[in-house]
Each structure stands twice: as structure tokens, then as C-alpha cells.
Scaffold this motif. Structure first.
Motif, PDB file in Angstrom:
ATOM      1  N   ALA A  76       0.841  -1.204   0.000  1.00  0.00           N
ATOM      2  CA  ALA A  76       0.000   0.000   0.000  1.00  0.00           C
ATOM      3  C   ALA A  76       0.877   1.257   0.000  1.00  0.00           C
ATOM      4  O   ALA A  76       0.582   2.222  -0.708  1.00  0.00           O
TER       5      ALA A  76
ATOM      6  N   ARG B  31     -10.293  -1.882  10.974  1.00  0.00           N
ATOM      7  CA  ARG B  31     -11.381  -1.714  10.002  1.00  0.00           C
ATOM      8  C   ARG B  31     -12.709  -2.168  10.615  1.00  0.00           C
ATOM      9  O   ARG B  31     -13.750  -1.547  10.409  1.00  0.00           O
TER      10      ARG B  31
ATOM     11  N   TRP C 296      -7.824   1.954   4.305  1.00  0.00           N
ATOM     12  CA  TRP C 296      -8.518   1.122   3.309  1.00  0.00           C
ATOM     13  C   TRP C 296      -7.660   0.825   2.094  1.00  0.00           C
ATOM     14  O   TRP C 296      -8.068   0.078   1.198  1.00  0.00           O
ATOM     15  N   SER C 297      -6.447   1.404   2.027  1.00  0.00           N
ATOM     16  CA  SER C 297      -5.555   1.089   0.906  1.00  0.00           C
ATOM     17  C   SER C 297      -4.822  -0.230   1.097  1.00  0.00           C
ATOM     18  O   SER C 297      -4.204  -0.733   0.158  1.00  0.00           O
ATOM     19  N   CYS C 298      -4.878  -0.788   2.297  1.00  0.00           N
ATOM     20  CA  CYS C 298      -4.188  -2.067   2.542  1.00  0.00           C
ATOM     21  C   CYS C 298      -4.747  -3.132   1.603  1.00  0.00           C
ATOM     22  O   CYS C 298      -5.954  -3.279   1.467  1.00  0.00           O
ATOM     23  N   VAL C 299      -3.840  -3.881   0.945  1.00  0.00           N
ATOM     24  CA  VAL C 299      -4.274  -4.915   0.006  1.00  0.00           C
ATOM     25  C   VAL C 299      -4.316  -6.301   0.648  1.00  0.00           C
ATOM     26  O   VAL C 299      -4.609  -7.293  -0.013  1.00  0.00           O
TER      27      VAL C 299
ATOM     28  N   PRO D 221     -16.450   2.666   1.439  1.00  0.00           N
ATOM     29  CA  PRO D 221     -16.650   1.472   0.615  1.00  0.00           C
ATOM     30  C   PRO D 221     -16.267   0.198   1.361  1.00  0.00           C
ATOM     31  O   PRO D 221     -16.976  -0.811   1.282  1.00  0.00           O
ATOM     32  N   GLY D 222     -15.151   0.249   2.093  1.00  0.00           N
ATOM     33  CA  GLY D 222     -14.685  -0.942   2.803  1.00  0.00           C
ATOM     34  C   GLY D 222     -15.704  -1.487   3.787  1.00  0.00           C
ATOM     35  O   GLY D 222     -15.850  -2.705   3.929  1.00  0.00           O
TER      36      GLY D 222
ATOM     37  N   ASP E  97       2.023   2.334  -3.451  1.00  0.00           N
ATOM     38  CA  ASP E  97       1.128   3.014  -4.386  1.00  0.00           C
ATOM     39  C   ASP E  97       0.237   4.085  -3.771  1.00  0.00           C
ATOM     40  O   ASP E  97      -0.624   4.625  -4.440  1.00  0.00           O
ATOM     41  N   ASP E  98       0.420   4.346  -2.495  1.00  0.00           N
ATOM     42  CA  ASP E  98      -0.360   5.398  -1.858  1.00  0.00           C
ATOM     43  C   ASP E  98       0.533   6.142  -0.870  1.00  0.00           C
ATOM     44  O   ASP E  98       0.735   5.690   0.253  1.00  0.00           O
TER      45      ASP E  98
ATOM     46  N   ASP F   9      -5.298   6.480   5.470  1.00  0.00           N
ATOM     47  CA  ASP F   9      -5.741   5.657   4.327  1.00  0.00           C
ATOM     48  C   ASP F   9      -5.732   4.151   4.596  1.00  0.00           C
ATOM     49  O   ASP F   9      -5.279   3.369   3.751  1.00  0.00           O
TER      50      ASP F   9
END
Lengths: 386, 291
Positions: free
Chosen positions: A178, A248, A222-225, A260-261, A181-182, A220
Motif C-alpha cells: 500500500a 477496520r 482502506w488502501s491495505c491490500v 466502501p470498505g 502506491d499510496d 488511508d
């Protein structure tokens, strides 16, 4: 300390010894236009750890090599670096294993990813430290403050023992998909720390809520993949990816339903309860309000048969019972939305032209028949035996 | 013929029901009967964990117990399902109290988690139980000239306690591709970058940035396709890559059982290759249209 290390290495160093090549990242931003690699030959025997190998280079081959270290015992977190692409503590990395794995190839040593290089293997830790501050990961004491002290049970301490062991080495940060890319993403370690304070009964409830909100808005989360790399590289056995799941979950519990998560988790809980399956075709609509028809049409154009809803599993009612039973025992972060479940039931009934509940009730009837026939069999056996 | 319990997960629904047919036929050709365990449910997709970890342990203990009741091991065809099931097994095998608690719940359904079933991921099962030699013998349409980048995906590499391949140097896919007559490309930029699948519904932007990295690296290294043993990586590289890249940049991805099916001589439609969003007809070796 350095002298002691030198003696050991001198003692272990023999000219006839086998050697391995360390390909080390070099960069001095004040002098060098760009980074480069320099290769050093290090004896494979008598060198205990990767950190020892770096000492060997510094003391015998190149005194200009810079790296950070302090405790040499995996406590201070200073010597995290990248070895053959994997974040590790140099002091905790057995050199022998690296040599075996290298199998004659050079061992590449580089600074941690995603952090500015101060010099060579030394990185600037300011950014991740700053991230912790931004998330406000500290204890705001719960009011009223007791006269003597807060009492904390051993069970409670056990709950957050793991994240408490974090030594802020940033191995996880340097491996994080994450972060890659963030740039806003605070880092796995930061969310483990949030979770630790969220579990702590001494922390003020409003502050907990604030930290979870910060984790989403500032960090952020929710950016965790969920790649699990942070768990793999952590030298202290902390499980940040799982702590992230818990934070979360807290966000869902605190009612931040607009994310969204959170809608995604709701989808999973409701659909799995309703049918035993998630419904990948309903996710775009339920999470983003996007009509999935164009995508479905693409598959239809290619001749694929498309199931609008998953087939409900046999024995659905018992499965639902299990879920309810579990939720009664262990209070979830997020409850089932039964209005949603009824809408799902209706859809399933329309498509399969059968009542989900009657179908299941029929199965129940069959089982009951089974029960009665077994009962009568037993009775007649009993009387027959007499 | 060998027999193994098959856990379907959420992979073979929506537009993907055909993927199970392909898988079943391929395994049957290789001497393995897949017994579909119909009562098994979604593993929670590593997402229900956010709502309730205990629930994840319970439903997966149930999934495993269903296989155990039939006296079968469990074959899992998805990296994430594999990881979630294996994490549950790891937790229950190491915590007798947790196992007892959950078994009390499962008793209602007449099930019991014993810990006797082995949980197999597709890739090691093919390598260890079926064997490369057997696969080699069955090849009817060698993938001559196919340059194939191997993409393992994350959840069979990490975390360590459930990994089925060497986390830092995964192997096996290359051997398989070679056995099918193709040319595997192992080292390329982005081979270890996550496909982004699981972030699509939490942060779409991050997901779309991630999904293009492995295909771009594979292309640079000369690959024409990617092959993955994970249906979710495949879905990300098929659907999300399609959204994220210009047409000329796209590299089609193939789910491992599909490429096996094709090499074993199935027609492209039977192998599932014609249903892809990013069409395979673009690669240098043309696949004839279905029909």
C-alpha cells in the motif's frame, strides 16, 4: 562494541576461506549524482550475522560504508534494511543462511524501500514517525482518572501484547504494497499501534474513535491490500495485516458506514449468512452504486453462462444457525442487516422459483421423518426384543 | 483413481461457473476425482475477519469438518481461500480450547473438526500428488513458443506458517510450464507485486495501480501471457487490468487449470480461454475462435 566485533572477525578470517560477494547499495546525496552498487568479498566463515558482515566490510575493506546499528539484539530496530529484496534486521539475520541461499550468487544489500536515503544503508525515519503523530496514537486517559492507578487485567494485556512489542524498525513499511502506491498510507506498524490503543481500557472512548477516524482519513487504512507481507517480515512476530482488519472492524462498529470498505464487509456478512456465498456480481452495486450490467454483458458476449446469484447451499438453515450462535457468543464488530438478507432471499426465490425457507423446511421435515422413523424402529426393536 | 474433497469457495459463480467444469475434467484426466463438497461455504474471503474473526474460524472449521466427515483431504483452488482455511487449521490445531469451543457449535450439525484432513492448494497438489511426469505424458498440445510469465500471488507465499512455496523464491510453476512445453519467464519486474484484487472494493485507485505492475514487468521481459494458480489474481489481471491499461499494454492472464486444459488438448472454449475479458487471440500463438 566495535572492537569486540573486530576481534571476533579477525579471529575468524583466514585467507584460504571461501568468500561470498555482497553487492551493497551506495549513495551519498551530497557527493554522488546517483546511487550505485559496490561489490565486497566477505568470508563465509566466522561471520555470525549480516550486521557482522557489514562490520567486516567497514573495518577491512571500505571504511566509508554507512549503516545504522545500536543494540545488536533485535531490540532497538535501527538496522532494518533490504536483503535480496526482503526487509530484515541485519543483527537478526544469520549470515550462514544468507550464504546458503545465495548459492554462489551475490547477496544484495539495500536501504529499506520507500524512505529517503541519508547515506548508503541509512534511511530517514522522519516520515513514518510523523505518520504516527498524525494518527494521534497515544493514550488520552479515560475520565475520571482514578485516585491511585488504572487497574488492567492480565487478560487485557495479553490482547495487545503483540502490537506492544513493535520496535519501530519499519521493516513492514519498507515491504508494504500500500505504501508503494499510496503516499498517504501511514504504514502497517502505525495501524498496529492504533489497534493497541483501541484495545486499551485506559484510553478515552472518544479518543479511540478519533484514532480510528484518523486511520481512515489521514492514514488511508482502506488502501491495505492484505498481501500479508508485513506479517512475513516483522522481526517481532507482530501481525499488522490482522491488526488492520481489526481496526477496520472497529470502523464498522463505530458506524462509519459511508466507506466502501465497510459496505464491502456488510456485503460479505449478509450474503454469506443468506446464501453461504458472497455474490461478486452484486458487489459493484452494493459498494460503489455501479451497475454491473456492462461487465455482465461482456461475459455474455463471450458466451459465458452468468449466474445472477450463487446457488444456495444444501443445509442452509443449519448454517445460518451456526452464524447466529457464533454472533451471540462473540459480539461482532458488524451485525447482519436482516432487511438486506430478506431482499437477498426474495431475489434467490425469484431466480430459483423456490422459497428459500420452504426448501430448507422441506429438508427439515425429511430429517424429522428420519427422527420419527428411527424412534419407531427403536421402540419396535425394544418391544420385539421382549 | 485418487479422490479428494473439493472446496469451491466463491470462485465458480457469476460468469465463472465453467471454470469448475474445466478443473474437474483436467483433474479427472490426471487421475484425480474431485468430490465437490456442496455443503461448504465461502471462507469469508479474508474480509469477514474484519467483522468477526471467531466467525471465520467457525465457518472454516465447519468447511474442513465436512471433508473430514467424508474421510477426505481438502483441495482448494484459490490462494485466498487456501490461506484463510490454513490459518483456521493452524489456529485450531494449536489452541485446544478454541477447537473445543467451536466443536460444541459444530455438533449441532453433527460435525466435528478433528484436524485430520490435509488442506491442499492446487499448485503443490499438482506437483507432489499428481507429479510432473504424469502431466508431461498427458500433454497433447505442447505450448511451443509460448512465453509465459509465472505469477504466484501473495497468499501461498505469506504468512510463513501457511506458505506452500518458498516465500522468497517460489518454485513449481516454471517446472509445470516447461512440462507443458512452454517457455517460463520467472524473473521480471513486479513479479512479487500484489495483484490488487482485495483492495478493489476498499480503495479502487490503489487496486488499479497495483494490477498493472506485474503485467508491465512481464511484457518488458518478453512474456506474452501471465499464468497464475490463483483465480482471484486471474480475475484482477483480467477484469481490472482491462480497466486500468491501454489495449496495447495489456497482457492476458491465464488461470493455471485453463492452461493445463489447453495443453492437454481441450478446445479453447472447454479450457475456458474464450471467456476472458482480455482476449488471448492477441498473442503471437493464435487460439482459434470457439465453435
Amino acid at each position: 562494541m566495535a572492537t569486540a566485533g573486530k576481534e571476533i572477525l579477525k579471529g575468524g578470517f583466514r585467507m584460504s576461506q571461501e568468500k561470498v560477494v555482497l553487492k551493497v547499495y551506495r549513495y551519498n546525496p551530497e557527493v554522488d549524482e546517483k546511487p550505485y552498487y559496490r561489490e565486497y568479498e566477505v568470508p563465509t566463515e566466522g561471520v555470525q550475522t549480516l550486521l557482522d558482515a557489514l562490520f567486516y566490510i567497514q573495518e577491512n575493506l571500505d571504511p566509508t560504508l554507512s549503516f545504522r546499528f545500536f543494540c545488536r539484539a533485535a531490540v532497538c530496530g535501527s538496522c532494518a534494511m533490504k536483503v535480496n529484496g526482503i526487509s530484515r534486521l541485519a543483527c537478526k539475520t544469520p549470515f550462514k543462511k544468507l550464504v546458503e541461499r545465495a548459492n554462489g550468487r551475490p547477496i544484495t544489500v539495500e536501504p529499506l524501500n520507500f524512505l529517503n536515503t541519508v547515506k548508503d544503508l541509512v534511511v530517514d525515519h522522519d516520515k513514518p514517525f510523523e505518520n504516527l503523530k498524525k494518527l494521534q496514537t497515544w493514550c488520552e486517559p479515560k475520565q475520571p482518572i482514578p485516585e491511585k492507578e488504572y487497574r488492567v487485567s492480565p487478560e487485557e494485556v495479553k490482547e495487545y501484547e503483540r502490537p506492544t512489542n513493535c520496535i519501530l524498525c519499519f521493516a513492514c513499511y519498507g515491504s508494504c504494497e500500500a505504501v508503494m502506491d499510496d503516499p498517504k498510507y501511514a504504514g502497517p506498524f502505525a495501524f498496529s499501534r492504533v489497534y493497541k490503543y483501541v484495545l486499551d481500557s485506559r484510553v478515552d472512548e472518544d479518543h479511540k474513535r478519533q484514532m480510528v477516524k484518523n486511520a481512515m482519513e489521514v492514514g488511508d487504512i482502506w488502501s491495505c491490500v492484505q498481501c500479508q507481507k508485513c506479517i512475513y517480515v516483522c522481526p517481532k512476530g507482530i501481525r499488522p495485516a490482522e491488526d488492520i482488519q481489526n481496526v477496520r472492524g472497529k470502523a464498522a462498529e463505530y458506524g462509519f458506514k459511508e466507506y466502501p470498505g465497510v459496505k464491502k464487509v456488510q456485503h460479505f456478512v449478509d450474503w454469506v449468512y443468506a446464501t453461504g456465498q458472497i455474490n461478486r456480481l452484486a458487489l459493484p452495486e452494493e459498494v460503489y452504486g455501479v451497475d454491473p450490467t456492462p461487465l455482465i454483458n461482456k461475459f455474455k458476449e463471450r458466451g459465458a453462462e452468468v449466474w445472477e446469484v450463487p446457488k444456495p447451499l444444501p443445509g442452509l438453515l443449519e448454517f445460518r444457525d451456526l452464524i447466529l450462535e457464533v454472533m451471540k457468543e462473540k459480539k461482532p464488530h458488524l451485525d447482519i442487516d436482516f432487511h438486506h438478507v430478506r431482499r437477498i432471499d426474495k431475489k434467490v426465490e425469484e431466480i430459483f422459483k423456490a422459497d428459500v425457507c420452504t426448501k430448507v423446511v422441506e429438508q427439515f421435515e425429511e430429517q424429522r421423518e428420519d427422527f420419527f422413523s428411527r424412534f419407531w424402529k427403536k421402540i419396535s426393536e425394544f418391544f420385539g426384543a421382549r | 483413481m485418487k479422490k479428494i474433497g473439493f472446496y469451491q469457495g466463491c470462485c465458480f459463480q457469476g460468469p465463472d461457473a465453467h471454470m469448475f467444469d474445466t478443473l474437474k475434467k483436467v483433474f479427472s484426466d490426471l487421475g484425480v476425482e474431485l468430490k465437490l463438497l456442496e455443503k461448504t461455504t465461502c471462507c469469508g474471503g479474508n474480509t469477514i475477519d474484519e467483522a468477526n474473526k471467531y466467525l471465520v474460524y467457525s465457518i472454516n472449521a465447519r468447511n474442513i469438518a465436512i471433508a473430514e466427515k467424508e474421510g477426505l483431504d481438502l483441495l482448494v483452488s484459490c490462494n485466498t481461500c487456501y490461506m484463510v482455511l490454513a490459518k483456521t487449521k493452524h489456529a485450531l490445531d494449536n489452541d485446544p480450547r478454541l477447537r473445543d469451543e467451536i466443536n460444541k457449535l459444530l455438533a449441532e450439525e453433527g460435525l466435528e473438526y478433528k484436524g485430520t484432513a490435509k488442506i491442499w492448494h492446487l499448485l503443490p497438489y499438482l506437483l507432489e500428488e499428481v507429479g510432473i511426469e504424469k502431466i508431461k505424458k498427458k500433454v497433447k498440445r505442447p505450448l511451443s513458443g509460448w512465453k509465459i510469465a509465472t505469477y504466484y500471488g501473495c497468499h501461498i507465499k505469506y504468512p510463513k506458517e501457511v506458505a506452500v512455496v518458498d516465500s522468497e523464491d517460489p518454485k513449481g510453476l516454471e517446472e509445470l510450464i516447461s512440462a507443458l512445453g512452454g517457455e517460463p519467464i520467472k524473473d521480471y519486474e513486479g513479479k512479487d507485486v500484489c495483484c490488487g484484487y482485495h483492495a478493489y472494493y476498499t480503495n479502487k485507485e490503489v487496486s488499479l495501480k497495483k494490477v498493472v505492475k506485474a503485467p508491465q514487468g512481464a511484457k518488458k521481459a518478453g512474456a506474452e501471457v501471465l499464468v497464475t494458480p490463483c483465480p482471484l489474481c486471474f480475475k484482477a489481471q483480467d477484469i481490472y487490468q482491462d480497466m486500468a491499461q491501454a489495449d496495447e499494454q495489456k497482457v492476458p492472464s491465464i488461470y493455471l487449470p485453463e492452461i493445463l486444459a489447453y495443453a492437454l488438448g481441450y478446445d479453447p472454449k472447454e479450457a475456458g480461454l474464450t471467456y476472458h475479458i482480455i482476449p488471448l487471440s492477441k498473442i503471437s500463438v493464435n487460439i482459434p475462435p470457439a465453435g
